[in-house]
Design a protein around this motif. Sequence first.
Motif, PDB file in Angstrom:
ATOM      1  N   SER A 180     -18.245 -10.824 187.000  1.00 58.24           N
ATOM      2  CA  SER A 180     -18.004 -11.322 185.652  1.00 58.24           C
ATOM      3  C   SER A 180     -17.411 -12.726 185.724  1.00 58.24           C
ATOM      4  CB  SER A 180     -17.023 -10.397 184.917  1.00 58.24           C
ATOM      5  OG  SER A 180     -16.731 -10.901 183.630  1.00 58.24           O
ATOM      6  N   SER A 181     -17.662 -13.491 184.676  1.00 61.86           N
ATOM      7  CA  SER A 181     -17.047 -14.816 184.601  1.00 61.86           C
ATOM      8  C   SER A 181     -15.667 -14.728 183.956  1.00 61.86           C
ATOM      9  CB  SER A 181     -17.945 -15.772 183.813  1.00 61.86           C
ATOM     10  OG  SER A 181     -18.243 -15.205 182.554  1.00 61.86           O
ATOM     11  N   GLU A 182     -15.330 -13.555 183.433  1.00 67.04           N
ATOM     12  CA  GLU A 182     -14.030 -13.353 182.788  1.00 67.04           C
ATOM     13  C   GLU A 182     -13.083 -12.604 183.717  1.00 67.04           C
ATOM     14  OE1 GLU A 182     -15.551 -12.942 178.203  1.00 67.04           O
ATOM     15  OE2 GLU A 182     -15.559 -11.145 179.431  1.00 67.04           O
ATOM     16  N   ASN A 183     -11.920 -13.209 183.963  1.00 61.33           N
ATOM     17  CA  ASN A 183     -10.918 -12.606 184.831  1.00 61.33           C
ATOM     18  C   ASN A 183      -9.925 -11.831 183.959  1.00 61.33           C
ATOM     19  OD1 ASN A 183      -9.082 -11.930 186.779  1.00 61.33           O
ATOM     20  ND2 ASN A 183      -8.699 -14.013 187.469  1.00 61.33           N
ATOM     21  N   ILE A 184     -10.284 -10.574 183.655  1.00 58.92           N
ATOM     22  CA  ILE A 184      -9.445  -9.726 182.803  1.00 58.92           C
ATOM     23  C   ILE A 184      -8.920  -8.577 183.663  1.00 58.92           C
ATOM     24  CG2 ILE A 184      -9.384  -8.297 180.721  1.00 58.92           C
ATOM     25  CD1 ILE A 184     -11.774 -10.011 179.689  1.00 58.92           C
ATOM     26  N   PRO A 185      -7.640  -8.637 184.084  1.00 59.37           N
ATOM     27  CA  PRO A 185      -7.085  -7.655 185.015  1.00 59.37           C
ATOM     28  C   PRO A 185      -7.290  -6.192 184.602  1.00 59.37           C
ATOM     29  CG  PRO A 185      -5.582  -9.485 184.795  1.00 59.37           C
ATOM     30  CD  PRO A 185      -6.662  -9.691 183.773  1.00 59.37           C
TER      31      PRO A 185
ATOM     32  N   LYS B 262      -9.354  -3.555 186.889  1.00 64.81           N
ATOM     33  CA  LYS B 262      -8.691  -2.323 187.336  1.00 64.81           C
ATOM     34  C   LYS B 262      -9.507  -1.097 186.931  1.00 64.81           C
ATOM     35  CE  LYS B 262      -4.082  -0.205 187.168  1.00 64.81           C
ATOM     36  NZ  LYS B 262      -4.099   1.062 186.483  1.00 64.81           N
ATOM     37  N   LYS B 263      -9.989  -1.060 185.697  1.00 62.56           N
ATOM     38  CA  LYS B 263     -10.755   0.088 185.200  1.00 62.56           C
ATOM     39  C   LYS B 263     -12.053   0.259 185.992  1.00 62.56           C
ATOM     40  CE  LYS B 263     -11.972   2.429 180.951  1.00 62.56           C
ATOM     41  NZ  LYS B 263     -11.504   3.680 181.515  1.00 62.56           N
ATOM     42  N   CYS B 264     -12.746  -0.833 186.259  1.00 59.97           N
ATOM     43  CA  CYS B 264     -13.991  -0.764 187.033  1.00 59.97           C
ATOM     44  C   CYS B 264     -13.732  -0.224 188.435  1.00 59.97           C
ATOM     45  CB  CYS B 264     -14.659  -2.131 187.113  1.00 59.97           C
ATOM     46  SG  CYS B 264     -15.379  -2.675 185.550  1.00 59.97           S
ATOM     47  N   LEU B 265     -12.685  -0.718 189.087  1.00 54.17           N
ATOM     48  CA  LEU B 265     -12.359  -0.283 190.444  1.00 54.17           C
ATOM     49  C   LEU B 265     -11.912   1.182 190.456  1.00 54.17           C
ATOM     50  CD1 LEU B 265     -10.562  -3.488 191.755  1.00 54.17           C
ATOM     51  CD2 LEU B 265     -12.873  -2.703 192.320  1.00 54.17           C
ATOM     52  N   GLU B 266     -11.129   1.588 189.456  1.00 53.37           N
ATOM     53  CA  GLU B 266     -10.684   2.981 189.361  1.00 53.37           C
ATOM     54  C   GLU B 266     -11.852   3.933 189.141  1.00 53.37           C
ATOM     55  OE1 GLU B 266      -7.807   2.978 186.199  1.00 53.37           O
ATOM     56  OE2 GLU B 266      -6.165   2.412 187.534  1.00 53.37           O
ATOM     57  N   ASP B 267     -12.884   3.478 188.449  1.00 52.22           N
ATOM     58  CA  ASP B 267     -14.013   4.343 188.114  1.00 52.22           C
ATOM     59  C   ASP B 267     -15.190   4.224 189.086  1.00 52.22           C
ATOM     60  OD1 ASP B 267     -12.636   5.522 186.050  1.00 52.22           O
ATOM     61  OD2 ASP B 267     -13.430   4.192 184.515  1.00 52.22           O
ATOM     62  N   GLY B 268     -14.943   3.645 190.253  1.00 48.33           N
ATOM     63  CA  GLY B 268     -15.941   3.724 191.308  1.00 48.33           C
ATOM     64  C   GLY B 268     -16.570   2.439 191.807  1.00 48.33           C
ATOM     65  N   ALA B 269     -16.258   1.291 191.180  1.00 46.12           N
ATOM     66  CA  ALA B 269     -16.821   0.036 191.688  1.00 46.12           C
ATOM     67  C   ALA B 269     -16.208  -0.268 193.053  1.00 46.12           C
ATOM     68  CB  ALA B 269     -16.547  -1.114 190.720  1.00 46.12           C
ATOM     69  N   GLU B 270     -17.034  -0.735 193.974  1.00 45.42           N
ATOM     70  CA  GLU B 270     -16.559  -1.096 195.311  1.00 45.42           C
ATOM     71  C   GLU B 270     -15.731  -2.369 195.264  1.00 45.42           C
ATOM     72  OE1 GLU B 270     -17.136   0.485 198.349  1.00 45.42           O
ATOM     73  OE2 GLU B 270     -17.910   2.068 197.075  1.00 45.42           O
ATOM     74  N   GLU B 271     -16.151  -3.268 194.389  1.00 46.87           N
ATOM     75  CA  GLU B 271     -15.493  -4.566 194.308  1.00 46.87           C
ATOM     76  C   GLU B 271     -15.810  -5.190 192.961  1.00 46.87           C
ATOM     77  OE1 GLU B 271     -14.956  -8.540 197.093  1.00 46.87           O
ATOM     78  OE2 GLU B 271     -15.932  -6.771 197.923  1.00 46.87           O
TER      79      GLU B 271
END
Length: 145
Positions: free
Chosen positions: A101-106, A110-119
Amino acid sequence: MGDREEELHVLAVDDSVIERKSLERMLKKSDYKVTTAENGLRALEHLGLVEDAKQTTLEANDMKINLIITDYCMPGMTGYELLKKIKESPSLKKIPVVIMSSENIPTRIKKCLEDGAEEFMLKPLQQSDVLRLRNHVTETLVFKH
């Protein structure tokens, strides 16, 4: 045996033609086989998760997608929604998903990483970012028979 690095197959999903072409060029420069999709629905069709598509999940598995990299902000289905659908699928949940994403929204990261994104990677991606992807892909190849 037989799985060589140049056979690694990435599904790249981005609604922007320019971003998609740029990502495809960087991935190919790093010896990835690349399939592109312009939105989440098309990505699901490539993966065999859309009933209307003539492709079955078995055929999708024959494509051996080793990694999915998707934009977060897309019309119709966000990268997060695509991530959720992939992780809910018994046949696809082991495929690593990287969100960009071009938007740095912590909170979003966090939600993406918690729900299974590798990075979660910030755009614009650099060649060094693409090189880092190999760490996620090679880990999954260990599980192949």
